[in-house]
Design a protein around this motif. Sequence first.
Motif, mmCIF file in Angstrom:
data_model
loop_
_atom_site.group_PDB
_atom_site.id
_atom_site.type_symbol
_atom_site.label_atom_id
_atom_site.label_comp_id
_atom_site.label_asym_id
_atom_site.label_seq_id
_atom_site.Cartn_x
_atom_site.Cartn_y
_atom_site.Cartn_z
ATOM 1 N N GLY A 121 40.217 39.244 37.290
ATOM 2 C CA GLY A 121 40.849 39.447 35.995
ATOM 3 C C GLY A 121 40.164 38.626 34.921
ATOM 4 N N ARG A 137 43.459 41.976 28.546
ATOM 5 C CA ARG A 137 43.080 41.591 29.914
ATOM 6 C C ARG A 137 42.587 42.823 30.651
ATOM 7 N NH1 ARG A 137 47.331 39.643 34.431
ATOM 8 N NH2 ARG A 137 47.570 41.912 34.640
ATOM 9 N N THR A 183 41.314 44.066 34.474
ATOM 10 C CA THR A 183 41.271 43.741 35.893
ATOM 11 C C THR A 183 40.231 44.629 36.555
ATOM 12 O OG1 THR A 183 43.621 43.160 35.844
ATOM 13 C CG2 THR A 183 42.618 43.518 38.006
ATOM 14 N N SER A 218 39.696 41.493 43.644
ATOM 15 C CA SER A 218 39.812 41.856 42.238
ATOM 16 C C SER A 218 39.494 40.645 41.379
ATOM 17 C CB SER A 218 41.212 42.385 41.908
ATOM 18 O OG SER A 218 42.179 41.368 42.103
ATOM 19 N N ALA A 241 44.746 35.386 34.334
ATOM 20 C CA ALA A 241 43.549 36.029 34.862
ATOM 21 C C ALA A 241 42.719 34.991 35.587
ATOM 22 C CB ALA A 241 42.755 36.676 33.727
#
Length: 1229
Positions: free
Chosen positions: A269, A563, A565, A267, A302
Motif C-alpha cells: 500500500g 491510497r 494498493t 500486497s 499503508a
Amino acid sequence: MAATIESLNKSIMSTTSYDSALCVIPPQDQCSDIDKLRSLYDKGYTKWPPHINLIYPFVAPDSLSGAKAQIESLLNSDLDGPATVTLDHSGHFKHRNNSTIFLREGADHTETALERLRALALRALGQTPSPCNFHLTVGQSEDETESTRNFLLDKASRIPKLTFEVGSLAVLVRERDAGEAGRMRLWGTIELPGSQPSSGILIPEFWLREEGPNTLLSDSDDETKTQISLSALSRKVQPGTTHQFDAESESWCPAPYSVQDMSSPTSLGVSSYNMLIDSEYPPARDRDPLLVDTILSDAALADVLVMQEVSDDFLSFLLAHDEVRRQYPYTSHGPPSQPDIGPLPSLRNVVVLSKHHFRWEFVPFHRRHKGAVVATFPSFAEDALPLVVAGVHLTCGLTDGSVAAKKVQLQNLTSHLKQSYVANPWIIAGDFNITTSKHTIDEAVKSKSISQQTAGTLESIETRISEAGLLDAWTLARVEGTDDSEKMDTNDLFEGEEGATFNPRENALAAATSGSSRNRPQRYDRILVRSQEVFSVKSFHQFGLPQTVDCVASVPSDHSGIRATFSIHDGSQHQSAENTEILQRFPVEHRYAPSHLSRVRDLQGALAKRSVFPTAEDHQRRRNALTLVKDVLLGSSNDGDSSASDVPMVIVPVGSYALGVWTAASDIDCLCIGSISSKTFFRLAIQRIHKAQSRGVRLLRKVQANTGTMLELSVLGVNMDLQYCPAAGIVQRWLDFSSLHPSDPVFNLPILSLRKLKPIRDLNYIQRTIPTMASFRLAYHFIKLWAVERGIYSAKFGYFGGIHITLMLSWVCKRLAHDVGTVGASDLVVTFFYHYAHFDWKKNIVFDVFFHKKMPRYQRSLREPMAILGFYAPNSNIAHTATAPGLQVLVNELKRADKRLSAPGMTWNGFFNEHASVDSGANDFLMTHESYVKIDIQYWGRALSKGRGLVGWVESRCINLVVDIHKVVPHLSVRIWPARFANSDANDTDTYYHGCYLIGFSRTEGGDVPATKEDRANAKQMVEKTFERFLEQVRADEKYYDASTCWIDVSLAKPSEVKTLKLDDREWGEDTMEIEPDSDDEDELLDLDDEPTDHQPSRKLPTRRNASPSSSHTQMPVSTSKLRPASDVLNRLRWDPSLDPSDYIVGYEDRFLGAKETSLERWKTEQTDEEFIPQHRILYFKTRGNGGVEGKVVWERATRVDRVFGSGVGAGDRADVKMAGDGGGEAEI
C-alpha cells in the motif's frame, strides 16, 4: 621585545579590502545541516563557504603573503592553548528590506577563542583590537516582515549545536577574472600552533562544486536553453539519512541498512497526502490532531506514506505520536525537535514514512525548495529489483512559467530514474499540481492568463508521463472497477475533474487557498506506477474527505489523500499471463487529434450549434417528470427510498438519461424493481396512472419489448418507457446494490429478471469504470450526431443504437486510459473512428477485457456479422439485429469519417458541413444510389392507433427484406434509410396517410457484376421474388394488415422517382392505450415464477400409455378469450413427467429464412446459447410425424388452437386428437 614591536609598527597593514577575508571555516562534515539551509536561503551560498569572519574587510590581495607571515609569527608566539568554538545560539541582523539570520556563540562566555584569534591577528597587522559580532550566516529572510524572519530564525535554532576546534585560519580572496565574478577562493591557510596542516578544512574549496556529467534542466520556457550544469547550481543529488525509532532510547536514530526484517508481502500500500501549511510563522497547530487521526485511519494506513507540505513543527508532533511510531518505524527525516536532528530544509517539505527500511536520496530541481525524495526499498518480490518510490511536490499555479517548471521538474525526475534505476519498478506519488480541468484551462487561455502554447504543454506533460512507461494508479483502478473513491456527481463535472483531490466546491480549505468556492475541482494528487510486471493495481481510494461531526465541518487539509494498493506477484508469475495475453490480442492504437481538432471548446461549440445539449429547462422538466412518476407509482416522492412507499419498490432511470448522454428528443427509460408479481404491478401501475391523468401522467401503450412487458408513458410531456422486475431481495439491499458482487446470492433470479436488471447493472459498471465521464459524454454526443445524420442510427434496421455506441466507446476510452492515461474527447473521437474503421468485425468481438478478464464464452452464429457484448449475465450480442449489408454500410461510413477527420485543416464544424442535418444526410442518400426499392404504405382506417401499429410492423420486417435482397444480389451495396419518406403533400389530411421506406442499390468496388443481359434479368427476377415473399409475410398478419383500411406494396424505383421525397416526421396515429389480447404476455410466466400456487391444474395432457376404450373423458374447458402463451406450452411439454419432449416439434419464424422447425429437445431458452430464438417467434407446437404421416398441431398462434390447456379456441373443432406415442389409442385433453 621592543625590537619586535618596532618592527611591527613598521609593517602596519590596512584592512580595508573587500577582496579578501580572514575567517574560520568549520569542518565540512559538520556543516551538512547548515549548508542545507544556506543552499536555499543564503545568497552567498555559491560564493562563500560556511564561515565566521575574523577580519573582513582584510588586507589587499597583493599584501596577503606579508600579512600571513606576520599573523602566523604572532600566533606561534602568543596563542596559548587550543581554540575551541561552539555555535549554539541563533540571531539576526535587521536590514531595510530583510534580515540576516546567523549562528553564534553563547553570550555567557568571558573571552572566546574567536575574540583571542581576532585580537592577535589585528595586532600582527599593526591594528588595534576591536570588538566584533562573530557569526556564521545561515541565510536572509525573504522580506522585512516579522513572520518571515522568525520562520528562518526558528530553523536556525533547530540546527544541532556545532562544536569544533580551530586548526587553521582560512585566507579567502575574491575571484575577479572568472565568469562567476565574486566567488571567494581559498588563497591559503594560517596554521595554528599544535595543529596538523589544513586540519580545519577536509576538502579545499568544497563550497565550489566541481562540474560533473549530470545536468539539470532549468525551468526556462525555452527548452533549447535549459541545459545548466550542476556545478553552477550546486544542486547535486544529495544522499539522505533514514531514521528509525528506537524504543529503548525513546528517540529517532540513524537506521542501519538491513534487509533481514523484510517479509514477502502479497500486497503493498502506498499513500500520498498533502498536509497544507497555511501559515509561515508562527505555525498553526489547530489541525494537527485531525491530520494525525486521518493518517492513522484505516483508509490511509499503508506500507509507505508520502507526505507533502510537512513543516518542522508538524513533523515533530507527528513523530512523537506512539501509534505513528508503531505503524511507521522508518522515516526519511527525523523530528526537528530532537536536539541531534536538524531542521527540514524548506517551509513545505516532502517526507516519506514507511513500515520497512529504505534508503533515500534527494533529487533537487532547478527551482529552490523543489525536489524529489527518491526512496529505494529492498525487493518485495522474488528475483525482482529493488522498488523505487519517489515523492514529489511540483510547482503550483497555472501560469506560463509554472507550467513550464512542472514539465521540466518531471523530466528531471524521470531522467534521474532512467539513469540510476533503469530496470527497477517505480512508483511516483505526491502533489503534481497539474491542472486537469479542461474548463479551467480553456478559461485561462480565454482570459490570456496562459498562452495556447502552455495549454499544449499541459497535454504534453501527460504524454511524457506515458512515454516514460508510467501509468496512473487511479486510472488503472478506475477502468478495472477497483476504484473505491467517493463518487462525485458527474453530471456537473467538466473533462478532467473526475477523481478530483482538490475540490473547492466541497472543501472549505480548498476554497480558501484557491480564492473561491466556485473554482473547479482538480486531480492534483496522483500515484504513478511503472510496475515492470512485479505488481499490479489492486484498489484505489481517497481519504481525509470533509466530514460533518455534530453539525461542525471537519476538514483536515485542502487536499484529500489517496491510497493505492498493489498486488505483488511472485517470481514465477509476475502478472496474470492470460490477462496480459488478452490485452495484447486486443489493442487500441491511440490516435492524437490534429492541432486543428484538439480544442475541446471547438468540439463543444460544434455540437451546441446543432442543439445537441439539453437546455436548463429540459433538465428541470425531466427532473420534475421523474419525481412525479415516482410519486404516482410508489405512493411517495422520496427519491429511490423504497421504505417510504406503500409497496416496497424502487424506480431508477437507465439508458441515455442515466448515463447523461440524452438529448431534448430522448425518452427516459425507467426500471421499477419491487417485491410483487409482474401482473400485480402492472395492474396497480395502470390503475394509479389513470388516476393521475389530471397531474399530467398518461398511459400511451402497453407493448411487448425484448425484455418483457413495457409501459409507454407521457409524464409532463416527457415520454417514458417503464419496465418492471420482480426481485424482492434487490429492493431490500438497494442501498448496497452498486457494490454487490456478481456472485452474491441476491442475483439468484430467473433469467428474465436478470435480463431486466442487466441495463442498470451494466450502467453502474460503466459509470464506475469510465475515467473521464465528461470526455466520454462529449465523444458520445459527437458519434451519435454523426450516426444520425449519416442515417446509421437505428438498431432495428441493423445499424448502431445508443447501447452500441456506449459499449464501443467505453472500451476505447478505458483501453486508452489504461495504456496512456486519461485522454480528452478530441482524441477519443479520432481514436474511435480509426479503431473501428480498421476493426476485423468478421473475426473479432467487441468486449471489455477489463471486465471479462478472458475471452467471453460466446460463440457467434453465422447469422451474426458483428458481435458486441455487454457485461453482466445473461450475456448476449447487443448487435444481434446487424446484417451483412448493414455492416458493410457501417464500415464504409466509419472509414469515411476516419478519412475526413484526418484531412488537413479539418474542423469540427467542417466535419458536419455548415448546414448539416438529418435532412441533408437523407438528401445525400436520395442522390447517391443507382436505383431504389420503394416500400409503400398507405393507411385510411378510422382507428389511428392501427396506423401506428402498421408502420411498426412493416419496419420490423424491412430488415428481412434487406437481407433477402443482399443474398440474391451480393455484388450490390444494399442500404436502407432508417426513416420514412413521403411526398411533400402526401399527409395533408388526418384521415389518410401515405409514406414509404427506401432501400438503395449501388455497385461495390470489385463486385462480381452480372456480365450478360440475361444474368441481369435473372437477378432482377430474383429480386422481384423477394418482393413477393416480403409482401406475403406482411399481408398475412391480420393483426396489423387489413386490406380494407391499408395497402402495402414493394417496387423498384429510379433515382428520378424518389429525388423529390422528404422525410416524414408525422406520427401515424394518436398515442392511445393499446393492449394486445393474445400477445405472449409475460404476466403468467412471472406469476408462475414468483407466486407458485398450492393447487395444480386439473387438465392433463395425454400420456404415452395406451388409452383404454373405457377411459373416462374429461370435460375440455374452452376459453374464448386469451390464448395461453407459448412459454406455458413449452414448459408443460418439457417438464410434464408423463410427456416425452422428443415427441414434439417447435415451429418458429426465422428472421431470415421464414418458417422453420426444430425438435423440442433442441430448443434453447437461455439467451446466452448460440441458437437462442425469442419465444415470441414460436408459431406452433405439433407432434412428431410417424411413417410419413404429418404430426398433429397441439398449439398454434395464428389459429388460436390450444390442445394443451384448452385456451383460445381450444381444439378448434373439439375433435379428439391422437398424440404421439399413444399406440393408436385416443386420449382427450
